[in-house]
Motif scaffolding. Structure first.
Motif, PDB file in Angstrom:
ATOM      1  N   ALA A 251       0.997  -0.777  -0.171  1.00 24.13           N
ATOM      2  CA  ALA A 251      -0.290  -0.115   0.066  1.00 24.13           C
ATOM      3  C   ALA A 251       0.690   1.284   0.281  1.00 24.13           C
ATOM      4  CB  ALA A 251      -0.878  -0.269   1.491  1.00 24.13           C
ATOM      5  N   ASN A 252       0.616   1.791  -1.085  1.00 29.08           N
ATOM      6  CA  ASN A 252       2.101   2.718  -0.883  1.00 29.08           C
ATOM      7  C   ASN A 252       1.509   4.095  -0.402  1.00 29.08           C
ATOM      8  OD1 ASN A 252       3.986   5.004  -1.872  1.00 29.08           O
ATOM      9  ND2 ASN A 252       3.994   4.252  -3.983  1.00 29.08           N
ATOM     10  N   GLN A 253       0.788   4.259   0.504  1.00 33.40           N
ATOM     11  CA  GLN A 253       0.794   5.458   1.068  1.00 33.40           C
ATOM     12  C   GLN A 253       0.952   6.158   1.970  1.00 33.40           C
ATOM     13  OE1 GLN A 253      -2.943   5.654   0.185  1.00 33.40           O
ATOM     14  NE2 GLN A 253      -2.938   4.450  -1.650  1.00 33.40           N
ATOM     15  N   LEU A 254       0.239   7.096   2.871  1.00 36.31           N
ATOM     16  CA  LEU A 254       0.929   7.566   3.763  1.00 36.31           C
ATOM     17  C   LEU A 254       0.672   6.104   5.306  1.00 36.31           C
ATOM     18  CD1 LEU A 254       0.012  11.405   3.353  1.00 36.31           C
ATOM     19  CD2 LEU A 254       2.708  10.374   3.224  1.00 36.31           C
ATOM     20  N   PRO A 255       1.952   6.720   6.132  1.00 37.05           N
ATOM     21  CA  PRO A 255       1.382   5.760   7.133  1.00 37.05           C
ATOM     22  C   PRO A 255       0.469   5.744   8.242  1.00 37.05           C
ATOM     23  CG  PRO A 255       3.689   6.536   7.407  1.00 37.05           C
ATOM     24  CD  PRO A 255       3.067   7.628   6.139  1.00 37.05           C
ATOM     25  N   ALA A 256      -0.377   7.054   7.804  1.00 35.38           N
ATOM     26  CA  ALA A 256      -1.216   6.745   8.905  1.00 35.38           C
ATOM     27  C   ALA A 256      -2.492   6.614   8.044  1.00 35.38           C
ATOM     28  CB  ALA A 256      -2.016   8.158   8.939  1.00 35.38           C
ATOM     29  N   ASP A 257      -2.492   6.329   6.857  1.00 34.07           N
ATOM     30  CA  ASP A 257      -3.282   5.697   6.022  1.00 34.07           C
ATOM     31  C   ASP A 257      -3.009   3.849   6.068  1.00 34.07           C
ATOM     32  OD1 ASP A 257      -5.113   7.773   5.154  1.00 34.07           O
ATOM     33  OD2 ASP A 257      -3.769   7.878   3.266  1.00 34.07           O
ATOM     34  N   VAL A 258      -2.518   3.568   6.274  1.00 38.72           N
ATOM     35  CA  VAL A 258      -1.330   1.943   6.004  1.00 38.72           C
ATOM     36  C   VAL A 258      -1.873   1.638   7.150  1.00 38.72           C
ATOM     37  CG1 VAL A 258       0.340   0.786   5.649  1.00 38.72           C
ATOM     38  CG2 VAL A 258       0.515   2.810   4.634  1.00 38.72           C
ATOM     39  N   ARG A 259      -1.315   2.822   8.354  1.00 41.86           N
ATOM     40  CA  ARG A 259      -2.088   1.618   9.480  1.00 41.86           C
ATOM     41  C   ARG A 259      -3.226   0.799   9.654  1.00 41.86           C
ATOM     42  NH1 ARG A 259      -4.030  -0.236  13.335  1.00 41.86           N
ATOM     43  NH2 ARG A 259      -4.006  -0.193  15.587  1.00 41.86           N
ATOM     44  N   ALA A 260      -4.142   0.937   8.960  1.00 43.34           N
ATOM     45  CA  ALA A 260      -5.349   0.578   8.593  1.00 43.34           C
ATOM     46  C   ALA A 260      -5.276  -0.557   8.286  1.00 43.34           C
ATOM     47  CB  ALA A 260      -6.958   1.359   8.262  1.00 43.34           C
ATOM     48  N   ARG A 289      19.259  14.976   9.332  1.00 47.98           N
ATOM     49  CA  ARG A 289      18.857  13.452  10.289  1.00 47.98           C
ATOM     50  C   ARG A 289      17.474  13.578   9.900  1.00 47.98           C
ATOM     51  NH1 ARG A 289      21.006  15.799  14.920  1.00 47.98           N
ATOM     52  NH2 ARG A 289      19.156  16.916  16.146  1.00 47.98           N
ATOM     53  N   ASP A 290      16.106  14.812   9.981  1.00 45.46           N
ATOM     54  CA  ASP A 290      15.157  15.424  10.101  1.00 45.46           C
ATOM     55  C   ASP A 290      14.166  14.360   9.178  1.00 45.46           C
ATOM     56  OD1 ASP A 290      15.971  17.485  12.295  1.00 45.46           O
ATOM     57  OD2 ASP A 290      15.196  19.224  11.303  1.00 45.46           O
ATOM     58  N   PRO A 291      14.722  15.030   7.731  1.00 48.13           N
ATOM     59  CA  PRO A 291      13.466  13.993   6.854  1.00 48.13           C
ATOM     60  C   PRO A 291      13.039  12.501   7.808  1.00 48.13           C
ATOM     61  CG  PRO A 291      14.964  15.101   5.565  1.00 48.13           C
ATOM     62  CD  PRO A 291      15.763  14.844   6.893  1.00 48.13           C
ATOM     63  N   VAL A 292      14.327  11.607   7.990  1.00 51.61           N
ATOM     64  CA  VAL A 292      14.002  10.663   8.162  1.00 51.61           C
ATOM     65  C   VAL A 292      13.222  10.548   9.775  1.00 51.61           C
ATOM     66  CG1 VAL A 292      15.412   8.549  10.045  1.00 51.61           C
ATOM     67  CG2 VAL A 292      16.333   9.786   7.486  1.00 51.61           C
ATOM     68  N   VAL A 293      13.888  11.627  11.185  1.00 53.01           N
ATOM     69  CA  VAL A 293      13.793  11.388  12.148  1.00 53.01           C
ATOM     70  C   VAL A 293      12.051  12.171  12.202  1.00 53.01           C
ATOM     71  CG1 VAL A 293      13.306  13.113  14.502  1.00 53.01           C
ATOM     72  CG2 VAL A 293      15.275  12.299  13.482  1.00 53.01           C
ATOM     73  N   GLU A 294      12.000  12.700  11.446  1.00 55.17           N
ATOM     74  CA  GLU A 294      10.146  13.399  10.984  1.00 55.17           C
ATOM     75  C   GLU A 294       8.929  12.599  11.311  1.00 55.17           C
ATOM     76  OE1 GLU A 294       7.433  16.711   8.714  1.00 55.17           O
ATOM     77  OE2 GLU A 294       9.479  16.083   8.163  1.00 55.17           O
ATOM     78  N   VAL A 295      10.029  11.199   9.631  1.00 59.57           N
ATOM     79  CA  VAL A 295       8.662  11.043   8.974  1.00 59.57           C
ATOM     80  C   VAL A 295       8.479   8.642   9.928  1.00 59.57           C
ATOM     81  CG1 VAL A 295      10.189   9.119   7.550  1.00 59.57           C
ATOM     82  CG2 VAL A 295       8.010   9.160   6.868  1.00 59.57           C
ATOM     83  N   MET A 296       9.294   9.181  11.238  1.00 54.56           N
ATOM     84  CA  MET A 296       9.880   7.858  11.863  1.00 54.56           C
ATOM     85  C   MET A 296       8.616   8.442  12.786  1.00 54.56           C
ATOM     86  SD  MET A 296      10.630   5.732   9.935  1.00 54.56           S
ATOM     87  CE  MET A 296      10.368   4.104  11.689  1.00 54.56           C
ATOM     88  N   GLU A 297       9.084   9.639  13.388  1.00 50.35           N
ATOM     89  CA  GLU A 297       7.433  10.003  14.463  1.00 50.35           C
ATOM     90  C   GLU A 297       6.556   9.976  14.613  1.00 50.35           C
ATOM     91  OE1 GLU A 297      10.388  13.367  16.573  1.00 50.35           O
ATOM     92  OE2 GLU A 297      11.418  11.590  17.993  1.00 50.35           O
ATOM     93  N   ARG A 298       6.321  10.651  13.129  1.00 52.65           N
ATOM     94  CA  ARG A 298       4.976  10.094  12.260  1.00 52.65           C
ATOM     95  C   ARG A 298       3.987   9.257  12.472  1.00 52.65           C
ATOM     96  NH1 ARG A 298       3.747  12.816   7.936  1.00 52.65           N
ATOM     97  NH2 ARG A 298       6.412  13.124   7.131  1.00 52.65           N
ATOM     98  N   THR A 299       4.941   8.276  12.137  1.00 51.11           N
ATOM     99  CA  THR A 299       4.506   7.005  11.830  1.00 51.11           C
ATOM    100  C   THR A 299       3.619   6.157  13.540  1.00 51.11           C
ATOM    101  OG1 THR A 299       5.856   6.315  11.170  1.00 51.11           O
ATOM    102  CG2 THR A 299       5.485   4.414  11.789  1.00 51.11           C
TER     103      THR A 299
END
Length: 549
Positions: A251-260, A289-299
């Motif tokens: 599912a090539n989606q944002l983590p919030a959508d993939v979570r479902a 580092r911000d791109p990685v930290v930001e996306v992981m913390e929004r997961t």
């Protein structure tokens, strides 16, 4: 000691290292220029020695091969170019004998237009059970809010069929009509397909293109509740077949959508974390580092029995669908200034060419991949730094024959070179005479040996697959640092994203009294105190420390 692949923990996928390969690209066992199961069996010892624990096979079913096998004409057989069903069964047993699990593709969303279901449907009367296997319309104006996924190749999600006298729906290529999951008969058909491969002993399924199974007017026709109901039915059916079988959501989606797609632990066991992949490359080029930290913390958090799948590259383009427009422009500028390397919303390059064959960058990205929360997926050939050929068209440039040695055809096949399904890479930097398994086997300092060591080291520590993560924030943003924890096991990971040496000052007061032991050389570093902990990292350098008390 060899063990049977099904004899262990039902959560095996949390500790796995997955190796993705197309059968046609790996090894040709009968000399016809196309990889096959006979050849794959010959190379299982190599894969066992590499240390990977699960093989993900790209589609090997009968197909017109207009989309490299994702246009399936028969779900329960093997394409004759790759062998027979008996060959597959021999391969599966041989893999299990070596402790290797096997996951295959289940292309749920669509079939080939050559599939007997579609040929029957287009000739059947409107409203008949046969016609109802697919999605038809008298107009091409339905579902206008659904995007076209392959804008470089398709103008619409509808195609007129003169035989049926109607338009049929397809989210991908026009030769891949979508199945109608509002029809219970279609669901039953796919459950029968699952049973076929489960009965043979397959350990898992990658569910291709799961967000698009169901259509509703006034929606994007993605991630609908009705789609999740279908996935839930499939999961219940797989669970009923016994423990230890895994479903991986594509599912090539944002983590919030993939979570479902995990549900409450009752849909897919695993799902790809697509957004973290381009952001690892972005962080490397920005030296931030911000791109990685930001996306992981929004997961979002996921159920205890579920797992993210992480990857650097795969058989498709480096997708940029889940980044912003500005981020996409930056990635094109940084990694694909040559327009030839771009496809759809992505970049069709392998790992080594993306980072300009910089060994330190390759090692750093893999070290991050192996230590972030999730299960790493390695694309065939990336363990030796294979190159690509962007002039082959579509995504074929990253699907060329594996390089086994410096002999004719890179040792992939005994056939005359013109008979190969694809030319091998032959340029001076990435050509098979320069980059191949045999040469790297004999070189203890090769990338292949480094990858083996890292895979084996990761396998010794369950914390990488099952532990929590806490990101540290040193003042130097060129340094990515995080702590992985599982019960009493604590691992500190520190990475330098810069091309120059960098200092790191880490706040490790909560671990005061522990001694960091560098895990590659098992070297003790000074004990941690209440004072800031100082480290120096070389260009693109990294450390994995086990914090021992």
């Amino acid at each position: 000691m060899r063990r049977h692949a099904n004899a262990n923990d039902p959560l095996w996928y949390k500790d796995a290292v997955i190796y993705e390969l197309p059968v046609k690209s790996f090894c040709d066992g009968n000399g016809d220029g196309i990889g096959d199961f006979r050849g794959l069996i010959e190379k299982l010892d190599y894969l066992e020695n590499l240390g990977v624990t699960c093989l993900w096979l790209l589609p090997f079913f009968p197909s017109p091969l207009k989309d490299d096998g994702y246009d399936i004409a028969d779900y329960t057989n093997v394409h004759p170019s790759y062998g027979t069903l008996e060959d597959f069964t021999k391969f599966l047993h041989a893999a299990h004998e070596r402790g290797l699990r096997v996951a295959v593709e289940l292309v749920l969303n669509h079939t080939s237009d050559q599939h007997p279901w579609f040929q029957r449907a287009r000739s059947a009367a409107p409203g008949s059970p046969e016609r109802d296997y697919y999605v038809w319309s008298d107009t091409d104006q339905k579902y206008k809010d659904a995007r076209v996924i392959f804008p470089d190749g398709e103008e619409s999600n509808w195609t007129w069929d003169p035989v049926a006298g109607a338009h049929y729906w397809h989210r991908f290529f026009h030769h891949q009509p979508d199945l109608n999951y509002d029809n219970p008969a279609v669901v039953r058909e796919m459950l029968r397909v699952l049973d076929f491969w489960l009965d043979l002993g397959v350990d898992g399924f990658r569910l291709d293109a799961v967000p698009y199974l169901v259509e509703r007017e006034g929606t994007s026709c993605e991630n609908l509740s009705e789609t999740h109901a279908v996935i839930g039915t499939i999961r219940a059916h797989v669970d009923a077949a016994g423990p230890g079988r895994m479903l991986l959501a594509d599912a090539n989606q944002l983590p919030a959508d993939v979570r479902a797609y995990f549900g409450e632990g009752d849909e897919c066991h695993m799902a790809y974390h697509f957004p973290v992949m381009p952001r690892m490359f972005m962080a490397l080029h920005l030296e931030d580092r911000d791109p990685v930290v930001e996306v992981m913390e929004r997961t979002p958090s996921i159920p205890e029995t579920c797992q993210w799948a992480l990857f650097l590259r795969n058989h498709d383009e480096l997708t940029l669908e889940t980044v912003t427009a500005d981020e996409r422009d930056y990635m094109y500028l940084a990694y694909s200034a040559d327009q030839q390397g771009r496809l759809n919303a992505g970049i069709r390059r392998r790992l080594a060419p993306l980072v300009r064959n910089n060994r330190r960058r390759i090692e750093l990205l893999n070290a991050i991949l192996f230590s972030l929360p999730g299960t790493p997926v390695i694309y065939y050939g990336d363990e030796i730094g294979m190159g690509d050929n962007v002039y082959l068209g579509d995504r074929n440039g990253v699907r060329t024959p594996m390089h086994w040695n410096g002999d004719r055809n890179g040792g992939f096949s005994r056939a005359d070179p013109p008979r190969l399904y694809s030319p091998v890479i032959m340029d001076a930097v990435y050509g098979y005479q320069a980059v191949n398994v045999e040469a790297q086997e004999s070189d203890g300092a090769s990338l292949l040996h480094w990858m083996r060591n890292m895979i084996r080291l990761r396998g010794l520590f369950r914390v990488f697959g099952r532990g929590s993560v806490e990101f540290l924030r040193p003042a130097n943003r060129k340094v990515l640092a995080y702590v992985r924890s599982l019960e009493d096991d604590v691992v500190l990971c520190v990475a330098n994203l810069s091309r120059t040496a960098q200092p790191a000052e880490l706040d490790l007061t909560s671990f005061a009294g522990a001694t960091p032991v560098e895990m590659l050389g098992y070297t003790e570093f000074p004990p941690i105190t209440a004072a800031p902990y100082f480290l120096t990292l070389g260009p693109y350098g990294f450390y994995w420390f086990e914090l021992q008390r």
